[in-house]
Each structure stands twice: as structure tokens, then as C-alpha cells.
Design an enzyme around this catalytic site. Structure first.
Site, mmCIF file in Angstrom:
data_model
loop_
_atom_site.group_PDB
_atom_site.id
_atom_site.type_symbol
_atom_site.label_atom_id
_atom_site.label_comp_id
_atom_site.label_asym_id
_atom_site.label_seq_id
_atom_site.Cartn_x
_atom_site.Cartn_y
_atom_site.Cartn_z
ATOM 1 N N GLY A 29 0.829 -1.194 0.000
ATOM 2 C CA GLY A 29 0.000 0.000 0.000
ATOM 3 C C GLY A 29 0.862 1.240 0.000
ATOM 4 N N SER A 30 0.397 2.270 0.698
ATOM 5 C CA SER A 30 1.093 3.554 0.717
ATOM 6 C C SER A 30 2.545 3.407 1.161
ATOM 7 C CB SER A 30 0.359 4.530 1.642
ATOM 8 O OG SER A 30 1.082 5.742 1.771
ATOM 9 N N ASP A 86 -3.306 -2.025 10.610
ATOM 10 C CA ASP A 86 -3.219 -2.459 12.010
ATOM 11 C C ASP A 86 -4.206 -3.567 12.329
ATOM 12 O OD1 ASP A 86 -1.235 -0.567 12.709
ATOM 13 O OD2 ASP A 86 -2.750 0.974 13.017
ATOM 14 N N GLN A 89 -3.110 -7.085 11.167
ATOM 15 C CA GLN A 89 -1.762 -7.571 11.450
ATOM 16 C C GLN A 89 -1.745 -8.814 12.335
ATOM 17 O OE1 GLN A 89 1.017 -4.673 12.891
ATOM 18 N NE2 GLN A 89 0.861 -3.382 11.067
ATOM 19 N N HIS A 111 4.564 1.185 12.724
ATOM 20 C CA HIS A 111 3.684 1.739 13.754
ATOM 21 C C HIS A 111 3.618 0.705 14.867
ATOM 22 C CE1 HIS A 111 0.565 3.801 15.828
ATOM 23 N NE2 HIS A 111 -0.448 3.089 15.367
ATOM 24 N N GLU A 198 -3.898 11.713 16.072
ATOM 25 C CA GLU A 198 -4.955 11.404 15.115
ATOM 26 C C GLU A 198 -6.329 11.738 15.675
ATOM 27 O OE1 GLU A 198 -2.776 7.591 12.904
ATOM 28 O OE2 GLU A 198 -4.285 7.267 14.462
ATOM 29 N N GLU A 234 -10.663 26.358 2.859
ATOM 30 C CA GLU A 234 -9.504 27.189 3.171
ATOM 31 C C GLU A 234 -8.631 26.608 4.279
ATOM 32 O OE1 GLU A 234 -10.115 31.363 3.521
ATOM 33 O OE2 GLU A 234 -11.533 31.446 1.851
ATOM 34 N N SER A 255 -3.631 37.969 7.199
ATOM 35 C CA SER A 255 -3.873 39.375 7.511
ATOM 36 C C SER A 255 -3.824 39.618 9.014
ATOM 37 C CB SER A 255 -5.246 39.804 6.985
ATOM 38 O OG SER A 255 -6.275 39.145 7.718
#
Length: 335
Positions: A29-30, A86, A89, A111, A198, A234, A255
């Protein structure tokens, strides 16, 4: 930097410790794709371990990586890096990896949750360590290709060989971490701070704040489109400034009106009661209450998790957001 923390760089790590040894990266994965490709490009022997029928297998092979079943990869490997979610696992470890651990092997994580909360208990004759890049996988890969690297954490839970830290640092160098700096920590500190961040800030806190601000404006009669832009869209602009230079740089960049509002309104939102709620979240993480509930939720099929996911997807900010994002062709289409 805190005096408690030691930082390691390229000169502190010896990649030769991994030369001639086999590394199994479990998952693609990532993080899995980034670790695998970076290690391969560092000249190391890497195999990606995947379940039968995984849709990632062809992608990994197309990238020039060796692919095997989880059991085959774990059997042959000297180092086994767990990079699957997780919640999967523990069962994967019990079924495919634990029977293939022998003295001299190293079990690794990015992790610490399953180790810290006892979901995985490794035999005493193997090393257990962590290398945790502080960035998503695409950043870990991109920074490596630029020769910069991604700051990472390193920790040792079990040091059977007497060289667990040195080997972990070698792995960190293989994925580019020591180019940027690798901070030594513990499984406990990494797990508990990660979960708290998180829940209280990065996901739970920000999501709840965005929805509360959106709802407040809409309830007061303002168009939901305006509420979306001001309370959700934003957010990225502000977070990017904080990411680049901290709170002071963000305040310098906005600002004076916005900065004054920051100082005067922030304490009214984050009240002493909110801070006490944060302490309660941290206590639940520290004593294992939150982890126990999450593991149980997965064991019974995740009914509450799934129902909440469906409900949250119907929030008005999500519904109006799809239409507004369609007006922004520079965004990658994600719904």
C-alpha cells in the site's frame, strides 16, 4: 530538539549490514510500495509478500519487484517488515508469519500499536524493531528519489541479537530516512502520541471543528457554499502555512485581522473543558481502553465503524463539497 531524543544520520547507519540478507515487505500500500522500491534502489534484496489474488501483485512486478505469498516471503526473509493495516496484522502474523520466525530474524513495524498493546507477541529469540517515516508513502518515495529523505522514527522493542538498533538504522538508511534524520523513540511513545494526534487533533479534532463551524454558519442562515469555503476549503491554505513554518509563519502570512481573530477566538473554542476532554482521550489511549474497543470492533465485523462512516458521508459539508470541488479542475478527482 529535546535532550531526551537522539537523532541518527547517514554516517550513523551502515547499509552493508543488510547486504546479502533478504528483506520481506508485507503489503504494497502507501508505505509498502515506498519501502520496497527505496530498498530495491538501495541495492538490497527485497520481496513483497502479498495474499493470494492481491490486486497489488501486478503493480509490484511491473515496478521490478519480486512478489511472493506472505508465507513464502516470511520463510525466506531475515527481516520482515509489517506494512499491512493495524486491524489485520495480528491474524496475519499468527497464521503466516509466527510459524516462520527463527532465531536471528527481525520482525519490523512502521507503527507500534499491535506490539505495544499485545496483539502481537514475538518469540524472545527474534529482534523486534520499528522504522516509522513521518510522511505518507508517496512522500517517502518522492523524497528518496530526490536524495533528501523523510524524517523517521526508530525504536527497538526486543534486542535478541544485540544489534537490533544498528540493523534498524541500516533499514532506515535503505529507505532514505537517515538522509533527513532518524529520531530514536520507543514503541510506547510512538504509539500513544500517534493515536492521540490522530484522534484529538489531526482527524477527530479537525473534522469535528470543520463540521461545527459549517453547521453554525448554515444554522445562522448563510449559504452552505459559503460555509464550505470558509470552514473546510480554506483549511488547506492555513495548514500548508503551518506545515511550512509553524504557527508564527502562518500568523505572519495571514492578515492582521485574521491574526487578531486567532488570538481572541482560539481560547474561546479550546476551553479548559476541551483540554480536559483531550486529557481523557489520552488516558484512554494510555491505559489501553481505546485499543481494546478498536480491536473488539474489528472482531465483530465493525458494525459501529461502518455505520458511522456511512452517516458521516451524508453530512451536508460532504454533499455540497462534491459540487464545489467539481468547479476546481486542479484537484484530482476523488469524489
Amino acid at each position: 530538539m529535546s535532550e531526551r531524543l537522539r537523532i541518527y544520520y547517514d554516517t550513523d547507519a551502515d547499509l552493508n549490514l543488510l547486504k546479502g540478507r533478504k528483506i520481506a515487505v508485507i503489503g504494497y500500500g502507501s508505505q509498502g510500495h515506498a519501502h520496497s522500491l527505496n530498498l530495491k534502489d538501495s541495492g538490497l534484496d527485497v520481496t513483497v509478500g502479498l495474499y493470494s489474488g492481491s490486486r497489488s501483485a501486478d503493480r509490484a512486478r511491473d515496478a521490478g519487484l519480486k512478489v511472493a505469498s506472505v508465507a513464502e516471503a516470511a520463510e525466506a526473509a531475515d527481516f520482515i517488515m509489517m506494512l499491512v493495516p493495524d486491524q489485520t496484522q495480528a491474524s496475519l502474523y499468527d497464521r503466516e508469519i509466527r510459524p516462520r520466525l527463527r532465531p536471528g530474524k527481525t520482525l519490523m513495524f512502521a507503527h507500534g500499536l499491535t506490539i505495544h498493546f499485545g496483539q502481537i507477541v514475538a518469540p524472545p529469540e527474534v529482534d523486534v524493531s520499528m522504522v516509522a517515516p513521518k510522511g505518507p508513502g508517496h512522500i517517502v518515495r518522492e523524497m528518496f528519489t530526490q536524495g533528501v529523505g523523510t524524517p523517521s522514527l526508530v525504536a527497538v522493542h526486543q534486542n535478541a541479537s544485540g544489534r537490533a538498533l544498528q540493523n534498524a538504522l541500516a533499514y532506515a538508511k535503505g529507505i532514505g530516512g537517515t538522509s533527513a534524520g532518524v529520531i530514536e523513540t520507543t514503541f510506547r511513545d510512538e504509539t500513544e502520541t500517534d493515536l492521540f494526534g490522530e484522534q484529538a487533533v489531526l482527524c477527530g479534532g479537525i473534522s469535528a471543528l470543520i463540521k461545527a463551524g459549517f453547521d453554525t454558519l448554515v444554522e445562522a442562515g448563510y449559504p452552505p457554499e459559503m460555509a464550505y469555503f470558509e470552514c473546510l476549503h480554506e483549511t488547506k491554505l492555513i495548514v500548508d502555512l503551518i506545515y511550512q513554518g509553524g504557527l508564527s509563519y502562518m500568523r505572519y502570512s495571514v492578515s492582521d485581522t485574521a491574526e487578531y481573530g486567532d488570538y481572541t477566538a482560539g481560547p474561546k473554542i479550546i476551553t479548559p473543558e476541551v483540554r480536559e476532554n483531550m486529557r481523557g482521550i489520552l488516558r484512554d489511549i494510555q491505559d489501553g481502553t481505546w485499543a481494546k474497543n478498536w480491536f473488539l470492533e474489528n472482531q465483530v465485523g465493525r458494525p459501529n465503524f461502518s455505520a458511522t462512516r456511512r452517516r458521516e458521508a451524508q453530512h451536508a459539508a460532504e454533499v455540497i463539497g462534491k459540487d464545489l470541488r467539481a468547479m476546481m479542475p486542479w484537484l484530482k478527482k476523488r469524489g
